[in-house]
Design a protein around this motif. Structure first.
Motif, PDB file in Angstrom:
ATOM      1  N   ARG A  10       0.832  -1.215   0.000  1.00  0.00           N
ATOM      2  CA  ARG A  10       0.000   0.000   0.000  1.00  0.00           C
ATOM      3  C   ARG A  10       0.858   1.253   0.000  1.00  0.00           C
ATOM      4  O   ARG A  10       0.551   2.226  -0.693  1.00  0.00           O
ATOM      5  CB  ARG A  10      -0.917   0.003   1.227  1.00  0.00           C
ATOM      6  CG  ARG A  10      -2.024  -1.027   1.175  1.00  0.00           C
ATOM      7  CD  ARG A  10      -2.862  -1.000   2.421  1.00  0.00           C
ATOM      8  NE  ARG A  10      -3.555   0.276   2.499  1.00  0.00           N
ATOM      9  CZ  ARG A  10      -4.856   0.410   2.697  1.00  0.00           C
ATOM     10  NH1 ARG A  10      -5.597  -0.655   2.847  1.00  0.00           N
ATOM     11  NH2 ARG A  10      -5.410   1.588   2.754  1.00  0.00           N
ATOM     12  N   GLU A  11       1.933   1.231   0.794  1.00  0.00           N
ATOM     13  CA  GLU A  11       2.831   2.382   0.884  1.00  0.00           C
ATOM     14  C   GLU A  11       3.538   2.628  -0.452  1.00  0.00           C
ATOM     15  O   GLU A  11       3.671   3.769  -0.896  1.00  0.00           O
ATOM     16  CB  GLU A  11       3.873   2.177   1.994  1.00  0.00           C
ATOM     17  CG  GLU A  11       3.304   2.159   3.399  1.00  0.00           C
ATOM     18  CD  GLU A  11       2.635   0.836   3.774  1.00  0.00           C
ATOM     19  OE1 GLU A  11       2.827  -0.185   3.057  1.00  0.00           O
ATOM     20  OE2 GLU A  11       1.891   0.822   4.779  1.00  0.00           O
ATOM     21  N   GLU A  12       3.966   1.543  -1.099  1.00  0.00           N
ATOM     22  CA  GLU A  12       4.634   1.682  -2.400  1.00  0.00           C
ATOM     23  C   GLU A  12       3.667   2.217  -3.450  1.00  0.00           C
ATOM     24  O   GLU A  12       4.033   3.085  -4.256  1.00  0.00           O
ATOM     25  CB  GLU A  12       5.194   0.325  -2.849  1.00  0.00           C
ATOM     26  CG  GLU A  12       6.395  -0.144  -2.052  1.00  0.00           C
ATOM     27  CD  GLU A  12       6.829  -1.553  -2.430  1.00  0.00           C
ATOM     28  OE1 GLU A  12       8.041  -1.763  -2.565  1.00  0.00           O
ATOM     29  OE2 GLU A  12       5.946  -2.430  -2.575  1.00  0.00           O
ATOM     30  N   ILE A  13       2.442   1.721  -3.438  1.00  0.00           N
ATOM     31  CA  ILE A  13       1.444   2.195  -4.397  1.00  0.00           C
ATOM     32  C   ILE A  13       1.183   3.680  -4.201  1.00  0.00           C
ATOM     33  O   ILE A  13       1.112   4.453  -5.164  1.00  0.00           O
ATOM     34  CB  ILE A  13       0.133   1.381  -4.263  1.00  0.00           C
ATOM     35  CG1 ILE A  13       0.363  -0.067  -4.721  1.00  0.00           C
ATOM     36  CG2 ILE A  13      -1.003   2.024  -5.072  1.00  0.00           C
ATOM     37  CD1 ILE A  13      -0.798  -1.004  -4.457  1.00  0.00           C
ATOM     38  N   PHE A  14       1.060   4.095  -2.934  1.00  0.00           N
ATOM     39  CA  PHE A  14       0.838   5.510  -2.633  1.00  0.00           C
ATOM     40  C   PHE A  14       1.990   6.349  -3.200  1.00  0.00           C
ATOM     41  O   PHE A  14       1.772   7.349  -3.899  1.00  0.00           O
ATOM     42  CB  PHE A  14       0.736   5.718  -1.122  1.00  0.00           C
ATOM     43  CG  PHE A  14       0.416   7.137  -0.716  1.00  0.00           C
ATOM     44  CD1 PHE A  14      -0.881   7.522  -0.450  1.00  0.00           C
ATOM     45  CD2 PHE A  14       1.426   8.095  -0.618  1.00  0.00           C
ATOM     46  CE1 PHE A  14      -1.178   8.835  -0.087  1.00  0.00           C
ATOM     47  CE2 PHE A  14       1.137   9.400  -0.255  1.00  0.00           C
ATOM     48  CZ  PHE A  14      -0.165   9.771   0.010  1.00  0.00           C
TER      49      PHE A  14
END
Length: 198
Positions: free
Chosen positions: A105-109
């Protein structure tokens, strides 16, 4: 011998249940359940994306209005369908693509934030709404023609909006009250989650 037969029978039951859980509903059922997330007057003309026999997300109904609806993923527990404004499709499609690559999720953000800043990812110019119908025990009841054990929540994407630019709090002040999440970022959005009756 009897223990072997019992074990074999139990194994077959488990396999049978697993295949039932993963069974992909037919196109008509996917469309009927997916559009339940949309306002009633928008359902008939919405575009719907659902799953083919390879469990690939594809367009199963081409609509004529501004909404795109996603059918529930039969491979995931619970129920989750959503409908969103077509201007959100580049943002949503990129998120699905990165998720399929195994990004967190953090990478996608971070990736979408960078791509938005560089102009590679087109964000909505106006506020754009996402309607989500979900529930841990939710399912589509074909006989009733409705999704049961699920609740609606609304998300209005308004990129780079802040608490100051909207006057909204950064957390819900009352049950079901609107608030702004991820303020000041490409993913800034107004959350409206109706209270659930217990």
């Amino acid at each position: 011998m009897s223990t072997f037969k019992l074990t074999l029978s139990l194994s077959l039951i488990v396999l049978s249940l697993s295949s039932c859980e993963a069974q992909i509903p037919n196109k008509e059922q996917q469309i009927a359940s997916a559009v339940m997330a949309a306002p009633e007057e928008k359902r008939a003309d919405a575009t719907v994306m659902g799953y083919n026999d390879k469990n690939e997300l594809v367009i199963i109904k081409l609509g004529t209005n501004e909404l795109i609806c996603l059918a529930d993923d039969p491979q995931k527990e619970g129920y989750n369908s959503s409908c969103y404004h077509k201007d959100l499709e580049p943002f949503m499609a990129r998120g699905r693509e990165l998720q399929a690559e195994g990004k967190s999720r953090e990478e996608i953000f971070d990736i979408r934030a960078k791509e938005a800043e560089e102009g590679k990812l087109i964000l909505p110019k106006n506020p754009a709404t996402l309607h989500v119908l979900s529930g841990a025990n939710g399912y589509y009841d074909a006989e009733k023609g409705e999704v049961v054990n699920a609740n609606l929540r609304y998300v209005v994407y308004i990129p780079y909006a802040t608490q100051e630019s909207t006057g909204l709090p950064i957390r819900p002040l009352v049950p079901g009250g609107p608030w702004i999440m991820d303020p000041g970022t490409h993913r800034a959005h107004i959350m409206v989650t109706p209270p659930v009756d217990n």
